[in-house]
Write an enzyme that holds these catalytic residues in place. Structure first.
Site, PDB file in Angstrom:
ATOM      1  N   HIS A 231       0.801  -1.226   0.000  1.00 52.87           N
ATOM      2  CA  HIS A 231       0.000   0.000   0.000  1.00 52.87           C
ATOM      3  C   HIS A 231       0.837   1.281   0.000  1.00 52.87           C
ATOM      4  O   HIS A 231       0.343   2.318   0.436  1.00 52.87           O
ATOM      5  CB  HIS A 231      -0.933   0.012   1.208  1.00 52.87           C
ATOM      6  CG  HIS A 231      -1.954  -1.076   1.197  1.00 52.87           C
ATOM      7  ND1 HIS A 231      -2.913  -1.190   0.216  1.00 52.87           N
ATOM      8  CD2 HIS A 231      -2.159  -2.117   2.049  1.00 52.87           C
ATOM      9  CE1 HIS A 231      -3.675  -2.246   0.464  1.00 52.87           C
ATOM     10  NE2 HIS A 231      -3.237  -2.827   1.563  1.00 52.87           N
TER      11      HIS A 231
ATOM     12  N   GLU B   5      -7.339 -13.037   4.671  1.00 49.28           N
ATOM     13  CA  GLU B   5      -8.144 -11.847   4.416  1.00 49.28           C
ATOM     14  C   GLU B   5      -9.409 -12.135   3.621  1.00 49.28           C
ATOM     15  O   GLU B   5     -10.019 -11.215   3.083  1.00 49.28           O
ATOM     16  CB  GLU B   5      -7.305 -10.808   3.666  1.00 49.28           C
ATOM     17  CG  GLU B   5      -6.021 -10.416   4.387  1.00 49.28           C
ATOM     18  CD  GLU B   5      -5.201  -9.404   3.616  1.00 49.28           C
ATOM     19  OE1 GLU B   5      -5.365  -8.207   3.894  1.00 49.28           O
ATOM     20  OE2 GLU B   5      -4.415  -9.819   2.737  1.00 49.28           O
TER      21      GLU B   5
ATOM     22  N   ASP C 107      -9.897  -6.109   5.112  1.00 46.85           N
ATOM     23  CA  ASP C 107     -10.206  -6.864   3.898  1.00 46.85           C
ATOM     24  C   ASP C 107     -11.102  -8.064   4.201  1.00 46.85           C
ATOM     25  O   ASP C 107     -11.961  -8.422   3.389  1.00 46.85           O
ATOM     26  CB  ASP C 107      -8.920  -7.325   3.217  1.00 46.85           C
ATOM     27  CG  ASP C 107      -8.255  -6.210   2.424  1.00 46.85           C
ATOM     28  OD1 ASP C 107      -8.913  -5.174   2.198  1.00 46.85           O
ATOM     29  OD2 ASP C 107      -7.084  -6.362   2.041  1.00 46.85           O
TER      30      ASP C 107
END
Length: 244
Positions: A29, A134, A160
């Protein structure tokens, strides 16, 4: 502590002073280069903070370069099967446990010349492999993922996971809680560790999970800490000195 904002090696000393045990550079990210990531990892090694990196994919060549650059562990998102978990271990570990190519003069060894067998054994033992769960599929297969030799931690990405379970943002929803329970049972069965993240806004639930057995916790990000402290300080000053 998650690192996705500070690109300088100073973050290692900040982490040390703050008292955290480990950081992870979040390449999933953020836009950090491999060079920046390596510099941060080496700075962490120098001050006694364990540097991990969350990789953006399961690409074995990327995993090898990150580990060669100084990381002591990788965090792999969206692991959903035994085959994927095994492939990650193969990429992260040297022969004996995996297929990682050996490079001499590693920063972990302060670039000392160490015989390959000794170096590979030491680095294998020191390298942590974290599989992130996730998705509903990952939860269903948590037991087989935990059963892979070389996987150390099953780390739940609550944000997530809640999205995939159809309850976005509800990180303490009963469906998420049940997922945590199933993952913890898998960890306990194979003597692996449970990791938790994305629960900074749910401290009571995080406390429950730690009491249940979780031992790896993401405390927050450098951006979150900076923004939170700055926001609190400005609010305090505006309250103390209101503008007429």
């Amino acid at each position: 502590m998650t690192v996705r904002l500070v690109r300088g090696v100073e973050i290692a000393s900040v982490a040390k002073t703050a008292g955290v045990d480990s950081i992870y550079v979040d390449l999933e990210h953020c836009t950090f280069s491999l060079d920046t990531t390596s510099q941060i990892c080496m700075a962490c090694l120098a001050v006694g903070i364990a540097p991990f990196v969350r990789v953006p994919s399961m690409d074995p060549s990327l995993i090898a370069r990150i580990l060669d650059g100084g990381a002591l562990g990788i965090i792999v998102p969206h692991v959903e099967s035994r085959a994927e978990a095994a492939a990650v271990v193969q990429a992260a570990k040297y022969p004996g446990q995996g297929k990682r190519s050996f490079s001499s003069a590693l920063p972990h060894l302060r670039f000392n010349s160490v015989s390959a067998p000794v170096a590979m054994q030491a680095i294998n033992a020191a390298t942590t492999v974290v599989a992130m769960i996730e998705s509903a599929k990952g939860v269903e297969r948590a037991d087989e993922i935990a059963g892979v030799d070389g996987i150390d931690i099953l780390h739940v990405g609550a944000n997530d996971l809640s999205n995939d379970l159809g309850v976005p943002g509800q990180t303490d929803h009963p469906l998420v809680r049940e997922a945590y329970r199933r993952i913890w049972e898998a960890c306990r069965g194979y003597r692996k560790h449970l990791g938790i993240g994305g629960l900074a806004a749910k401290p009571d639930f995080a406390d429950e999970l730690v009491r249940m057995g979780a031992r790896y916790m993401t405390t927050g990000s450098d951006l979150g800490f900076l923004l939170g402290a700055a926001t609190d300080r400005v609010a305090q000053l505006r309250s103390a000195y209101p503008v007429a």
